[in-house]
Design a protein around this motif. Sequence first.
Motif, PDB file in Angstrom:
ATOM      1  N   ASP A   1      88.936 -93.297  53.692  1.00  0.00           N
ATOM      2  CA  ASP A   1      89.485 -93.353  55.053  1.00  0.00           C
ATOM      3  C   ASP A   1      90.217 -92.065  55.424  1.00  0.00           C
ATOM      4  OD1 ASP A   1      88.452 -95.860  55.232  1.00  0.00           O
ATOM      5  OD2 ASP A   1      90.360 -96.920  55.012  1.00  0.00           O
ATOM      6  N   LEU A   2      90.847 -91.447  54.435  1.00  0.00           N
ATOM      7  CA  LEU A   2      91.587 -90.218  54.682  1.00  0.00           C
ATOM      8  C   LEU A   2      90.680 -88.988  54.715  1.00  0.00           C
ATOM      9  CD1 LEU A   2      94.669 -90.974  52.418  1.00  0.00           C
ATOM     10  CD2 LEU A   2      94.776 -90.502  54.872  1.00  0.00           C
ATOM     11  N   GLY A   3      89.394 -89.209  54.465  1.00  0.00           N
ATOM     12  CA  GLY A   3      88.457 -88.086  54.510  1.00  0.00           C
ATOM     13  C   GLY A   3      88.485 -87.231  53.257  1.00  0.00           C
ATOM     14  N   PHE A   4      89.086 -87.742  52.172  1.00  0.00           N
ATOM     15  CA  PHE A   4      89.121 -86.971  50.934  1.00  0.00           C
ATOM     16  C   PHE A   4      87.838 -87.146  50.129  1.00  0.00           C
ATOM     17  CE2 PHE A   4      93.963 -87.754  50.805  1.00  0.00           C
ATOM     18  CZ  PHE A   4      94.151 -86.766  51.751  1.00  0.00           C
ATOM     19  N   ALA A   5      87.214 -88.323  50.269  1.00  0.00           N
ATOM     20  CA  ALA A   5      86.089 -88.652  49.396  1.00  0.00           C
ATOM     21  C   ALA A   5      84.766 -88.248  50.029  1.00  0.00           C
ATOM     22  CB  ALA A   5      86.096 -90.142  49.094  1.00  0.00           C
ATOM     23  N   GLU A   6      83.826 -87.890  49.193  1.00  0.00           N
ATOM     24  CA  GLU A   6      82.455 -87.654  49.630  1.00  0.00           C
ATOM     25  C   GLU A   6      81.869 -88.993  50.100  1.00  0.00           C
ATOM     26  OE1 GLU A   6      80.691 -84.586  49.315  1.00  0.00           O
ATOM     27  OE2 GLU A   6      82.599 -83.691  48.782  1.00  0.00           O
TER      28      GLU A   6
ATOM     29  N   LYS B   1      96.376 -77.902  48.020  1.00  0.00           N
ATOM     30  CA  LYS B   1      95.606 -79.068  48.422  1.00  0.00           C
ATOM     31  C   LYS B   1      94.131 -78.831  48.147  1.00  0.00           C
ATOM     32  CE  LYS B   1      98.480 -81.629  51.487  1.00  0.00           C
ATOM     33  NZ  LYS B   1      98.985 -81.675  52.856  1.00  0.00           N
ATOM     34  N   GLY B   2      93.488 -79.846  47.581  1.00  0.00           N
ATOM     35  CA  GLY B   2      92.104 -79.679  47.178  1.00  0.00           C
ATOM     36  C   GLY B   2      91.122 -80.434  48.047  1.00  0.00           C
ATOM     37  N   ALA B   3      91.596 -81.383  48.794  1.00  0.00           N
ATOM     38  CA  ALA B   3      90.679 -82.181  49.597  1.00  0.00           C
ATOM     39  C   ALA B   3      91.140 -82.202  51.049  1.00  0.00           C
ATOM     40  CB  ALA B   3      90.605 -83.606  49.046  1.00  0.00           C
ATOM     41  N   GLY B   4      90.214 -82.466  51.932  1.00  0.00           N
ATOM     42  CA  GLY B   4      90.544 -82.517  53.352  1.00  0.00           C
ATOM     43  C   GLY B   4      90.104 -81.233  54.049  1.00  0.00           C
ATOM     44  N   GLY B   5      90.083 -81.291  55.365  1.00  0.00           N
ATOM     45  CA  GLY B   5      89.525 -80.197  56.144  1.00  0.00           C
ATOM     46  C   GLY B   5      90.351 -78.924  56.126  1.00  0.00           C
TER      47      GLY B   5
ATOM     48  N   PRO C   1      80.574 -92.122  46.762  1.00  0.00           N
ATOM     49  CA  PRO C   1      81.755 -91.997  45.891  1.00  0.00           C
ATOM     50  C   PRO C   1      81.427 -91.570  44.462  1.00  0.00           C
ATOM     51  CG  PRO C   1      81.324 -94.304  46.417  1.00  0.00           C
ATOM     52  CD  PRO C   1      80.415 -93.480  47.278  1.00  0.00           C
ATOM     53  N   THR C   2      80.189 -91.835  44.022  1.00  0.00           N
ATOM     54  CA  THR C   2      79.813 -91.415  42.670  1.00  0.00           C
ATOM     55  C   THR C   2      80.019 -89.917  42.476  1.00  0.00           C
ATOM     56  OG1 THR C   2      78.084 -93.078  42.835  1.00  0.00           O
ATOM     57  CG2 THR C   2      77.982 -91.623  40.937  1.00  0.00           C
ATOM     58  N   MET C   3      79.759 -89.157  43.503  1.00  0.00           N
ATOM     59  CA  MET C   3      79.958 -87.707  43.420  1.00  0.00           C
ATOM     60  C   MET C   3      81.377 -87.380  42.961  1.00  0.00           C
ATOM     61  SD  MET C   3      77.373 -85.712  44.146  1.00  0.00           S
ATOM     62  CE  MET C   3      76.244 -86.814  43.285  1.00  0.00           C
ATOM     63  N   ASP C   4      82.350 -88.087  43.540  1.00  0.00           N
ATOM     64  CA  ASP C   4      83.756 -87.841  43.204  1.00  0.00           C
ATOM     65  C   ASP C   4      84.159 -88.518  41.900  1.00  0.00           C
ATOM     66  OD1 ASP C   4      84.550 -86.360  45.557  1.00  0.00           O
ATOM     67  OD2 ASP C   4      84.313 -88.233  46.661  1.00  0.00           O
ATOM     68  N   VAL C   5      84.059 -89.831  41.871  1.00  0.00           N
ATOM     69  CA  VAL C   5      84.622 -90.578  40.742  1.00  0.00           C
ATOM     70  C   VAL C   5      83.766 -90.441  39.484  1.00  0.00           C
ATOM     71  CG1 VAL C   5      85.845 -92.190  42.210  1.00  0.00           C
ATOM     72  CG2 VAL C   5      83.538 -92.753  41.432  1.00  0.00           C
TER      73      VAL C   5
END
Lengths: 404, 404
Positions: free
Chosen positions: A176-181, A291-295, A184-188
């Motif tokens: 929801d925060l736009g952090f995840a691809e 910060k590593g994630a987000g726009g 989700p498998t890509m991330d987790v």
Amino acid sequence: MSKKLTIGLFGFGVVGQGLYDIIKTKNLNIEIKKIAIKDAGKERSLPASYFTTDKDELLNDPEINTIIELINDTEAAFEIASRALSSGKSVVSASKKMIALHLEELLKLQDQYDTSLLYEGAVCGSIPIIRNLEEYYDNELLHSICGIFNGSSNYILSKGFLEGMDYATALKQAQDLGFAETDPTMDVGGYDAKFKLIIAAAHAYGVVVEPEAVLNLGIENLAADDIQYAREKGLKIKLVPVAKELDDEHVALFVMPKLVTPDEFLYNVEYEYNGVIVQAAFADQQFFFGKGAGGHPTGSAVLSDVAALRYDYQYEYKKLRTNKGLKFTNDIELCVYLRYEDDELVEALEFVEIKERYYSGSYKYIIGKLKLSKLIDNKQRISDQKAFLAFADQLTGVSLVSAK
Amino acid sequence: MSKKLTIGLFGFGVVGQGLYDIIKTKNLNIEIKKIAIKDAGKERSLPASYFTTDKDELLNDPEINTIIELINDTEAAFEIASRALSSGKSVVSASKKMIALHLEELLKLQDQYDTSLLYEGAVCGSIPIIRNLEEYYDNELLHSICGIFNGSSNYILSKGFLEGMDYATALKQAQDLGFAETDPTMDVGGYDAKFKLIIAAAHAYGVVVEPEAVLNLGIENLAADDIQYAREKGLKIKLVPVAKELDDEHVALFVMPKLVTPDEFLYNVEYEYNGVIVQAAFADQQFFFGKGAGGHPTGSAVLSDVAALRYDYQYEYKKLRTNKGLKFTNDIELCVYLRYEDDELVEALEFVEIKERYYSGSYKYIIGKLKLSKLIDNKQRISDQKAFLAFADQLTGVSLVSAK
């Protein structure tokens, strides 16, 4: 003096919009001429004349000397990047998967057409790690790189450790925060971290490694027992990609959860933050944090790359070109924590040494030393059993060694 | 391909010795030919033929193409650096005071003789901040730099805050550990941090500023009351150099203690560690963290500079050369915490706005807004009164603004 950049921009989400705003207000000698989008129907903040759904309008425009590629589709991104490079345009991209998968070809295109591809935004958001590995750290002096490269899985781990939130709710929040691809498998699953690690390793050690050859274990199987184990021992669990020079000829890469002690820098990297630890000569550790994630973090890195193109900046890939035989290897031993269901997995992994073994009715774990190759051979079995595995060298005082 | 470096080394302390050891074992295409020392009588770990007390033996040797300067004497260091540069040799130096005082002349010499002077080891130990400011952050996109640049004073503050140790004992310990300069005023008075700030500002903003023009207030007058005040508010006190772009034409620099809130990165930088915060476009903060004091961190940075010289690396000073009129100014207002003895000081400082005022018999403080120029005018008065002053913008929600 700086060169005028005329830009064709692919993608107009948070990053693209933010880039436009900054470029407009700052005196950077940069002009965004045309923006390629997928959905012509969406309402936009700029006049319609800026937009097109036809990529050729950007790629065939001789006035456009720079392409910024911010789209989600890996193969489409590769086509854009390679066509742009082949026609003499510079490219800034934030697509880690595309770059990790096609690094070899992208290198050749840059050489052949003397064009420049920059991708700081693809690795660890705003942390300028590629530039530092490329420019500052000589490979002879670089013992290892590791860190937290994926903000989304780190967010999930922080939610679990610090707030006791369950995995599914935390994943949903990260999305929801736009952090995840989108997947989700890509991330987790550690894929995203692996792509970034592979890009970093090319600049750190001058090795180009196929993503398939590198083991990635993720946090999908993390269970309440694992969290409780770590808590009781005063540890945290982080998803950590590692690149380590074993000797003058070998460098090992892998992505795995890690049991982290409070005296490690990564212990305090929480939520969507990324951290990179560079271990260099004089046994000194350098820590990069941001910060590593987000726009916004990505935008910040993309903008720095674009600014550098005004001075014709190119990665030199010095270490790749002068590589004196440093090769990637999976032939190492390491210490792991393994929570498992069935003894058959333990047998298949052929532990070289078992340091601790515990079982109660519902919870069994081993801490022991094994060959990385055994993990690779049994990746499917680990997944099928929903076993959880974490790198534990720090705990056992054992350091990565070549298996020979 | 890399160039062979033949090195003349000035100084053979911890850093020099460590450099020698690494250069010997690693395949770097670097040879240390001669080492200049002050004390011929001291026992050394290398054959006597390596050493000389005559600097000319290094400076006049045409085979030596690179000088590493690691001595304590500022003016001697400047003579060595300028003679070496003038005779076509590259120089790596860790003398921040020498570089900050002579930056203009050192720039001219590099231009005139097309030689290279590198000094990453002079600023924040192993943190590659100069290289990142020089190469990565465009000045148009760089809002501010601040941090903890002096490991010795930070060590003293940590000892006080975390362990309740008194100032004199902590200072003595820092000196015993080799973190502190011989003259403690350099560290605790903020001079060392100021020299580093001035060097950083040249690479960040393309401004060359005289050290005399920049205010530095130190931690010498820190009292138990100040520590207690900070503790009660959940704050820490850190010695923080700041460079901030006010608008397209003005950049402000100063060094001052700062009241730091727990959500600031610097809050957790303790003991001999340094941290640098770069605030860049997209309002994104990047944090660099590593050991700032002691031989090893400096050695690590010096070695990276030396390695870069094999590829003829030079600072481009791009921002200095293309400076479109960004100027240093002291014409700003800021919010401070002031603990004072005598009301006369408060009057002299001509607060623009007083936000809080407290007094009991033994402890009086004001939190308020004033002009930086008033602090500069009254530096002696502050010192005479043993008043303590800390930057407090973060607390009051006020941000640095031009005083106009």
